[in-house]
Scaffold this motif. Structure first.
Motif, PDB file in Angstrom:
ATOM      1  N   ILE A 252       0.834  -1.206   0.000  1.00 33.49           N
ATOM      2  CA  ILE A 252       0.000   0.000   0.000  1.00 33.49           C
ATOM      3  C   ILE A 252       0.863   1.249   0.000  1.00 33.49           C
ATOM      4  O   ILE A 252       0.614   2.206  -0.751  1.00 33.49           O
ATOM      5  CB  ILE A 252      -0.949  -0.011   1.214  1.00 33.49           C
ATOM      6  N   GLN A 253       1.899   1.268   0.826  1.00 30.89           N
ATOM      7  CA  GLN A 253       2.790   2.431   0.878  1.00 30.89           C
ATOM      8  C   GLN A 253       3.527   2.624  -0.440  1.00 30.89           C
ATOM      9  O   GLN A 253       3.690   3.755  -0.913  1.00 30.89           O
ATOM     10  CB  GLN A 253       3.776   2.265   2.029  1.00 30.89           C
ATOM     11  N   LEU A 254       3.970   1.529  -1.043  1.00 29.79           N
ATOM     12  CA  LEU A 254       4.685   1.625  -2.316  1.00 29.79           C
ATOM     13  C   LEU A 254       3.775   2.150  -3.423  1.00 29.79           C
ATOM     14  O   LEU A 254       4.179   3.016  -4.213  1.00 29.79           O
ATOM     15  CB  LEU A 254       5.250   0.253  -2.695  1.00 29.79           C
ATOM     16  N   ILE A 255       2.543   1.639  -3.487  1.00 29.99           N
ATOM     17  CA  ILE A 255       1.596   2.110  -4.503  1.00 29.99           C
ATOM     18  C   ILE A 255       1.280   3.594  -4.294  1.00 29.99           C
ATOM     19  O   ILE A 255       1.237   4.381  -5.252  1.00 29.99           O
ATOM     20  CB  ILE A 255       0.309   1.273  -4.466  1.00 29.99           C
ATOM     21  N   MET A 256       1.064   3.991  -3.043  1.00 28.35           N
ATOM     22  CA  MET A 256       0.808   5.403  -2.756  1.00 28.35           C
ATOM     23  C   MET A 256       1.981   6.274  -3.199  1.00 28.35           C
ATOM     24  O   MET A 256       1.790   7.372  -3.723  1.00 28.35           O
ATOM     25  CB  MET A 256       0.552   5.591  -1.253  1.00 28.35           C
ATOM     26  N   GLY A 257       3.195   5.780  -2.988  1.00 31.64           N
ATOM     27  CA  GLY A 257       4.370   6.535  -3.413  1.00 31.64           C
ATOM     28  C   GLY A 257       4.502   6.603  -4.921  1.00 31.64           C
ATOM     29  O   GLY A 257       4.863   7.645  -5.478  1.00 31.64           O
ATOM     30  N   MET A 258       4.194   5.513  -5.611  1.00 28.26           N
ATOM     31  CA  MET A 258       4.342   5.464  -7.065  1.00 28.26           C
ATOM     32  C   MET A 258       3.338   6.378  -7.765  1.00 28.26           C
ATOM     33  O   MET A 258       3.636   6.930  -8.822  1.00 28.26           O
ATOM     34  CB  MET A 258       4.181   4.018  -7.555  1.00 28.26           C
ATOM     35  N   VAL A 259       2.150   6.513  -7.203  1.00 28.42           N
ATOM     36  CA  VAL A 259       1.137   7.378  -7.834  1.00 28.42           C
ATOM     37  C   VAL A 259       1.156   8.789  -7.241  1.00 28.42           C
ATOM     38  O   VAL A 259       0.294   9.608  -7.565  1.00 28.42           O
ATOM     39  CB  VAL A 259      -0.274   6.757  -7.698  1.00 28.42           C
ATOM     40  N   GLY A 260       2.129   9.066  -6.373  1.00 26.10           N
ATOM     41  CA  GLY A 260       2.317  10.414  -5.855  1.00 26.10           C
ATOM     42  C   GLY A 260       1.276  10.864  -4.852  1.00 26.10           C
ATOM     43  O   GLY A 260       0.849  12.027  -4.868  1.00 26.10           O
TER      44      GLY A 260
END
Length: 502
Positions: A33-41
């Motif tokens: 979840i944290q990685l996806i949030m980071g990837m989509v800004g």
């Protein structure tokens, strides 16, 4: 980066005794979840969590952690995920308290706090350059002893536990507690954790299989809230030790997300940045990620060679260390005066933590939306040099669909009451949407039908384009950008309106 008190307590509440498989899966999902949030800004979302909400949450969690550790200080059993549950559980078993645990735990807390104070003492002048060699050596020694206070307490109490256990003749290979005045940690498996993929299903005792979606459903809202709380804690540390330099929340999401995903392959629980470890790193002069490598090597050595000695660590000593650390997380100076932080504070205390933080964030967002939908209007009656009275109205923010009807109603109400020309000062209006433009059209039509003058002062060119897109009546002649033009425009219109028709 690693396990922290707040995230560990949230993990405990989220998996709710379902076993380490759930904990490892939670670590993996947190990282994803944290990685996806980071990837989509989506790092900007953290801006919607205000300082008071964060302070209220942190302070409430600190109190919950302290209460949760009281069971080891008293040497009793207690469970619960809310403050009320913990207090009720403690009260039920308080009659079985152990004097040895109480004495040892209390002494450890006092010693830790005294050593903490020792680290803050400085001999000689304030400026280190003005101190002599002896003063510098004494100051560094006191700082070192104070910084190592937790290690000192653990080493001393472990030695005491070792003496008690060996004098009792207890077999340390058994799973039973030794007959000594205080409880010890007990047997801990040695060696490094095995590499393994997180399990996306688990077998129940009755032989039925629990699938991935059911496991996620069992953990509830904690799957979503925990990654956000971990980010909040991490960013709080970043802001503390960045010394005013900018912090990129999106970059932090990518970093802790990858860490949690990697840790899940070694049976870890979710982690994030740690206040205490970061403080020790900063005080020790750590400036690069090499400090993490050094700490990691020490942890690996301890797992390989020191776990037999962990058996003798008193539980009350560990509880004392945790209590002495988290009591300073209670931000009384913030929670006491700010009502918004109090709501989060009591919600986290009385309810489950994830529900508490959601309530705090939800109330914060409602407050933001309310102020966006209810802008303030400054309303006053001005007089031109020629004695013409007019009504000056100044909205304090942008016009968007939740607020524009409210603004229109106020303008109409006061314009009908005063029956004067109306000047809308648009100095603070930097944006408007199509709905706002349509309402402005209705407003101009309403004024035109009544024959009442309406002017727009200092309207931005970008907003002129938006308003002209709906073609409001006479909108093109009712704009001006210089305050001295008010007299001329009002005089001109008054003369035109007062001239008899041919």
């Amino acid at each position: 980066m690693g396990p922290t008190a707040i995230v560990a307590l949230m993990t405990y509440n989220t998996i709710n005794g379902r076993g380490p498989v759930y904990g490892t899966l939670l670590c993996f999902l947190t990282g994803v979840i944290q990685l996806i949030m980071g990837m989509v800004g989506l790092g900007f979302l953290i801006d919607f969590i205000s300082g008071p909400v964060n302070a209220g949450f942190t302070s409430a969690v600190a109190i919950l952690i302290v209460v949760s550790q009281l069971k080891d200080i008293f040497g009793i059993r207690a469970v619960g995920s809310t403050l009320l549950d913990m207090v009720i559980s403690l009260s039920k078993d308080i009659g079985n308290f152990r004097v040895g645990d109480m004495v040892l735990g209390s002494v450890c807390i006092v010693v830790i706090l005294l050593l903490r104070m020792l680290a803050l003492i400085h001999m000689g002048p304030e400026n280190d350059c003005e101190r002599n060699k002896v003063q510098r050596i004494i100051n560094r020694t006191m700082w070192l002893v104070g910084t190592l206070r937790n290690s000192i307490v653990i080493i001393v109490t472990t030695f005491i536990g070792f003496l008690y256990v060996n004098s009792s003749g207890h077999d340390v290979t058994s799973n039973e507690m030794p007959p000594i005045p205080f409880k010890v940690v007990g047997k801990i498996p040695a060696g490094l954790p095995d590499f393994d993929f997180p399990k996306f299903s688990v077998m129940r005792d009755n032989g039925t299989t629990v699938g991935f979606f059911e496991m996620v459903s069992d953990m509830g809202s904690g799957v979503i809230v925990l990654p956000i709380i971990a980010l909040i804690e991490n960013l709080s540390i970043c802001k503390t030790f960045s010394f005013g330099k900018p912090v990129d929340a999106t970059q932090e999401l990518l970093a802790i997300g990858l860490c949690n995903i990697g840790n899940s392959f070694f049976h870890a629980i979710p982690g994030t940045g740690s206040f205490s470890r970061s403080a020790v790193n900063a005080a020790s002069g750590v400036r690069t990620p090499m400090g993490g490598l050094y700490s990691g090597i020490l942890v690996i050595v301890a797992l390989l060679f020191c776990t037999p000695y962990f058996y003798y660590i008193p539980k009350s000593a560990l509880a004392a260390i945790i209590i002495a650390a988290v009591i300073f997380m209670v931000e009384i100076r913030v929670v006491k005066p700010i009502y918004r932080s109090k709501r989060t504070f009591f919600a986290c205390l009385l309810l489950h933590m994830e529900i508490g933080i959601l309530i705090g964030v939800g109330l914060n967002l409602i407050s933001i939306l309310y102020h966006a939908a209810r802008p303030k209007l400054s309303i006053r009656v001005n007089t031109t040099r020629n004695g013409i009275n007019y009504l000056m109205m100044t909205p304090d923010r942008c016009l968007i669909f939740p607020s524009v009807d409210y603004v229109r109603n106020i303008i109409i109400k006061h314009s009908l009451k005063q029956n004067l020309p109306v000047v809308i000062d648009c100095s603070h209006i930097y944006g408007a949407d199509f709905t706002a433009a349509k309402v402005i059209e209705l407003l101009t039509i309403d004024f035109s039908r009544r024959g009442q003058l309406l002017f727009f002062y200092n309207l931005k060119p970008s907003l002129v384009t938006v308003f002209e897109g709906v073609r409001p009546k006479d909108f093109n002649i009712r704009l001006f950008y210089e305050s001295q033009d008010i007299d001329q425009l009002l005089n001109k219109h008054m003369i035109v309106n007062s001239t008899p028709d041919d």
